[in-house]
Design an enzyme around this catalytic site. Structure first.
Site, PDB file in Angstrom:
ATOM      1  N   LYS A   1       0.864  -1.193   0.000  1.00 42.90           N
ATOM      2  CA  LYS A   1       0.000   0.000   0.000  1.00 42.90           C
ATOM      3  C   LYS A   1       0.890   1.229   0.000  1.00 42.90           C
ATOM      4  O   LYS A   1       2.036   1.178   0.474  1.00 42.90           O
ATOM      5  CB  LYS A   1      -0.890   0.015   1.250  1.00 42.90           C
ATOM      6  CG  LYS A   1      -2.164   0.809   1.056  1.00 42.90           C
ATOM      7  CD  LYS A   1      -3.251  -0.023   0.401  1.00 42.90           C
ATOM      8  CE  LYS A   1      -4.529   0.764   0.238  1.00 42.90           C
ATOM      9  NZ  LYS A   1      -5.664  -0.125  -0.093  1.00 42.90           N
TER      10      LYS A   1
ATOM     11  N   GLY B   1     -19.982   6.933   3.058  1.00 44.95           N
ATOM     12  CA  GLY B   1     -18.921   7.055   2.054  1.00 44.95           C
ATOM     13  C   GLY B   1     -19.520   6.834   0.682  1.00 44.95           C
ATOM     14  O   GLY B   1     -20.086   5.766   0.424  1.00 44.95           O
TER      15      GLY B   1
ATOM     16  N   GLY C   1     -17.775   7.430  -2.385  1.00 49.27           N
ATOM     17  CA  GLY C   1     -16.733   7.516  -3.402  1.00 49.27           C
ATOM     18  C   GLY C   1     -16.883   6.352  -4.354  1.00 49.27           C
ATOM     19  O   GLY C   1     -17.989   5.844  -4.578  1.00 49.27           O
ATOM     20  N   ASN C   2     -15.773   5.884  -4.885  1.00 48.50           N
ATOM     21  CA  ASN C   2     -15.830   4.770  -5.833  1.00 48.50           C
ATOM     22  C   ASN C   2     -16.581   3.586  -5.246  1.00 48.50           C
ATOM     23  O   ASN C   2     -17.537   3.080  -5.831  1.00 48.50           O
ATOM     24  CB  ASN C   2     -14.393   4.371  -6.231  1.00 48.50           C
ATOM     25  CG  ASN C   2     -14.369   3.074  -7.016  1.00 48.50           C
ATOM     26  OD1 ASN C   2     -14.447   1.993  -6.446  1.00 48.50           O
ATOM     27  ND2 ASN C   2     -14.314   3.162  -8.321  1.00 48.50           N
TER      28      ASN C   2
ATOM     29  N   GLY D   1     -18.418   3.155  -2.268  1.00 48.42           N
ATOM     30  CA  GLY D   1     -19.765   3.376  -1.736  1.00 48.42           C
ATOM     31  C   GLY D   1     -20.785   3.599  -2.834  1.00 48.42           C
ATOM     32  O   GLY D   1     -21.895   3.049  -2.788  1.00 48.42           O
TER      33      GLY D   1
END
Ligand SMILES: NC(=O)c1ccc[n+]([C@@H]2O[C@H](COP(=O)([O-])OP(=O)(O)OC[C@H]3O[C@@H](n4cnc5c(N)ncnc54)[C@H](O)[C@@H]3O)[C@@H](O)[C@H]2O)c1
Length: 420
Positions: free
Chosen positions: A106, A218, A220-221, A223
Site C-alpha cells: 500500500k 462514504g 466515493g468509488n 460506496g
C-alpha cells in the site's frame, strides 16, 4: 470519549486471534506480523503560483510470500506510516483469502487532493512515482487506486514509470483507464463484489433483497457502486453520506440521480445535492439508523467502543478497510451482529485488478461480461469457504477469513523454505 486507535493494532489483533485458532506457535507466524519493507519519500512539487511545496509519501510491502505486492495508493491529509502499514497488511490477507497470486502492499501521500488543482495533482503524482520507482514494478509491486486517487492518477503513474523504464508496460499499475490497458469492469469491481458478498449472506439467512434497508457511509468509488448495484438488485438504500454529511429518506433514495450528481465534478459533495423528501443527517447518525445493513465505505475506525453498542443493524458490511476496531468487533460479536469482514467483502477490487494485470501480460482483453462472471465466481467460492469454516469452528466470518489467509501465507513462505 473514544480512544485513538492505531489501525495496525487492529491488524495485529486479528492475526493473533487467527493464530490461536489455528494452533500456531509464535515462531510459526511471527513474520506475518511485520512488513517486509517500509519506504518513506519526501519530494518537491511546483505549485501553480510558482511556489514549491515538499510532500511526504509512503510505500509499504507487507508480504511477498505468495507473489508480488499489490495494493492501492491513498491521497488523504491523515495518511501516516501506521495507516499505510495496516493497509498493506490487510492487502496481504485480502489477496490470500481471494486466492490470487499476490502479496500485500500500500502507498499514500499526506495531502488533501481537493486542495490541489488538476495540474498540481499530476505533478505531485509524477514526482511520487519517480521516488518510489525503485521499489515498484510489474513483477515486484503493483499500485492501484484507493481513497483520493482515480484511474487518471494511475494513468499519470503508468506514464511516469514508462519514462523511467524506457517503454510503456501497462502491468505496472491496475485501475487504469480502459484506453491505456485498463480492464472492463475494474472501476465497478469493488462495489459489485461488496454487493455480491451481501447477497451471499442474505441467502444463508433466508432473507430477500427487496425486504432489506441499507445505509452507506462514504459515496466515493466503492460506496457509490455498492449503492447503485444494491438498488439495482432491489435493495432499498435509505441513507448515504460523504465527508460533507449524509442524506436520509425512509422510502428510499434515488441512487442513480445522486451518483450522477456526484460524478459531474470530482469536487461535488452530498451537501450540494437537493431532492424532495431528503433529510440531512451526520456521519455519526448514519451508522446508528434503524436499518438492516450498514455499509461503512469511507475510512478506518468508524465503529468503535463508543457506538458499537448502539448499532441497530443486524449486518455490518465492511466495504472500507478497517472500519471496525477490535473493541467494537467484540461488542458486535456479543450482540450477534454479523460482520462481513473487509478482507473478504471488498476483495472484488483486487480480484479484478489481478484480471487486469493478467490481461496486460497476455495482451488479450476480456469483455465486461467475462470479467464479471469470473469475479462473481470468485466471490461466491471464497464466501462458501469462509462460511463453511465459520460454521465448522463456530467462529466469526472475520476469524474464519484470517485463519484461511494466514494459513495460506505461512504455507507459501514455508514452501520456499522461509519463515512466514
Ligand atoms: N477503490 C477500491 O477499489 C477499493 C478497494 C478495496 C477497498 N477500498 C476501501 O474502500 C474505502 C473507500 O475507498 P474509495 O476508493 O471509495 O475512496 P474514494 O476516495 O473514492 O471515496 C471515499 C469516500 O469517503 C468519504 N469520506 C471521507 N472521509 C469521510 C468521513 N470522515 N466520513 C464519511 N465519509 C468520508 C468521501 O467523501 C468519499 O465519498 C477505503 O477504506 C478504501 O481503502 C477501496
Amino acid at each position: 470519549m473514544a480512544k485513538q486507535h492505531n489501525p495496525y493494532d487492529t491488524v495485529l489483533a486479528a492475526v493473533e486471534d487467527a493464530a490461536k485458532i489455528l494452533g500456531y506457535s509464535e515462531g510459526e507466524y511471527e513474520r506475518a506480523k511485520y512488513p517486509e519493507r517500509e519506504t518513506v519519500v519526501h519530494f518537491p512539487v511546483e505549485m501553480d503560483d510558482g511556489s514549491v511545496r515538499i510532500f511526504t509519501g509512503f510505500r509499504v510491502q507487507h508480504s511477498t510470500a505468495r507473489g508480488p505486492a499489490k495494493g492501492g495508493i491513498r491521497y488523504h491529509q491523515n495518511v501516516n506510516i501506521d495507516e499505510v502499514k495496516a493497509l498493506a497488511a490487510w492487502m496481504a490477507f485480502k489477496v490470500a483469502i481471494a486466492n490470487i497470486p499476490y502479496g500485500g502492499g500500500k502507498g499514500g501521500i499526506i495531502v488533501d487532493p481537493f486542495t490541489l488543482s488538476d495540474k498540481e495533482l499530476e505533478r505531485m503524482t509524477r514526482a511520487y512515482t519517480m521516488m518510489i520507482a525503485p521499489v515498484i514494478g510489474p513483477d515486484k509491486d503493483i499500485p492501484a487506486p484507493d481513497v483520493g486517487t482515480t484511474p487518471e492518477t494511475m494513468a499519470w503513474m503508468a506514464d511516469e514509470y514508462a519514462k523511467i523504464n524506457g517503454y510503456y508496460n501497462p502491468a505496472i499499475v491496475t485501475g487504469k483507464p480502459i484506453e491505456i490497458g485498463g480492464s472492463e469492469g475494474r472501476v465497478e469491481a469493488t462495489g459489485r463484489g461488496v454487493a455480491r458478498a451481501l447477497m451471499n449472506v442474505l441467502k444463508k439467512r433466508d432473507m430477500h433483497p427487496e425486504d432489506i434497508t441499507v445505509a452507506i457511509q462514504g459515496m466515493g468509488n466503492v460506496g457509490s457502486i455498492t449503492a447503485l448495484t444494491l438498488s439495482e438488485l432491489g435493495v432499498k438504500v435509505v441513507a448515504v453520506s460523504d465527508v460533507s454529511g449524509g442524506i436520509y429518506k425512509e422510502s428510499g433514495l434515488n441512487i442513480k440521480d445522486i451518483t450522477e450528481y456526484l460524478s459531474q465534478n470530482r469536487k461535488n459533495l452530498l451537501s450540494g445535492y437537493e431532492a424532495s423528501g431528503i433529510k440531512r443527517i451526520t456521519n455519526e447518525e448514519i451508522l446508528l439508523l434503524d436499518v438492516d445493513v450498514i455499509v461503512p465505505a469511507a475510512l478506518e475506525n468508524q465503529i468503535d467502543e463508543t457506538n458499537a453498542g448502539d448499532i441497530k443493524a443486524r449486518i455490518v458490511l465492511e466495504a472500507a478497510n478497517g472500519p471496525t476496531t477490535p473493541e467494537a468487533d467484540a461488542i458486535l460479536k456479543d450482540r450477534g451482529v454479523i460482520i462481513v469482514p473487509d478482507i473478504f467483502a471488498n476483495s472484488g477490487g483486487v480480484i479484478v485488478s489481478y484480471f487486469e494485470w493478467v490481461q496486460n501480460r497476455q495482451g488479450y482483453y476480456w469483455s465486461e461480461k467475462e470479467v464479471n462472471e469470473r469475479l462473481m465466481y470468485k466471490m461466491d467460492k471464497n464466501f462458501e469457504d469462509l462460511w463453511a469454516l465459520s460454521k465448522e469452528k463456530n467462529i466469526t466470518l472475520r476469524e474464519a477469513a484470517y485463519c484461511i489467509a494466514l494459513d495460506r501465507i505461512v504455507k507459501a513462505a514455508n514452501k520456499k523454505g522461509r519463515l512466514a
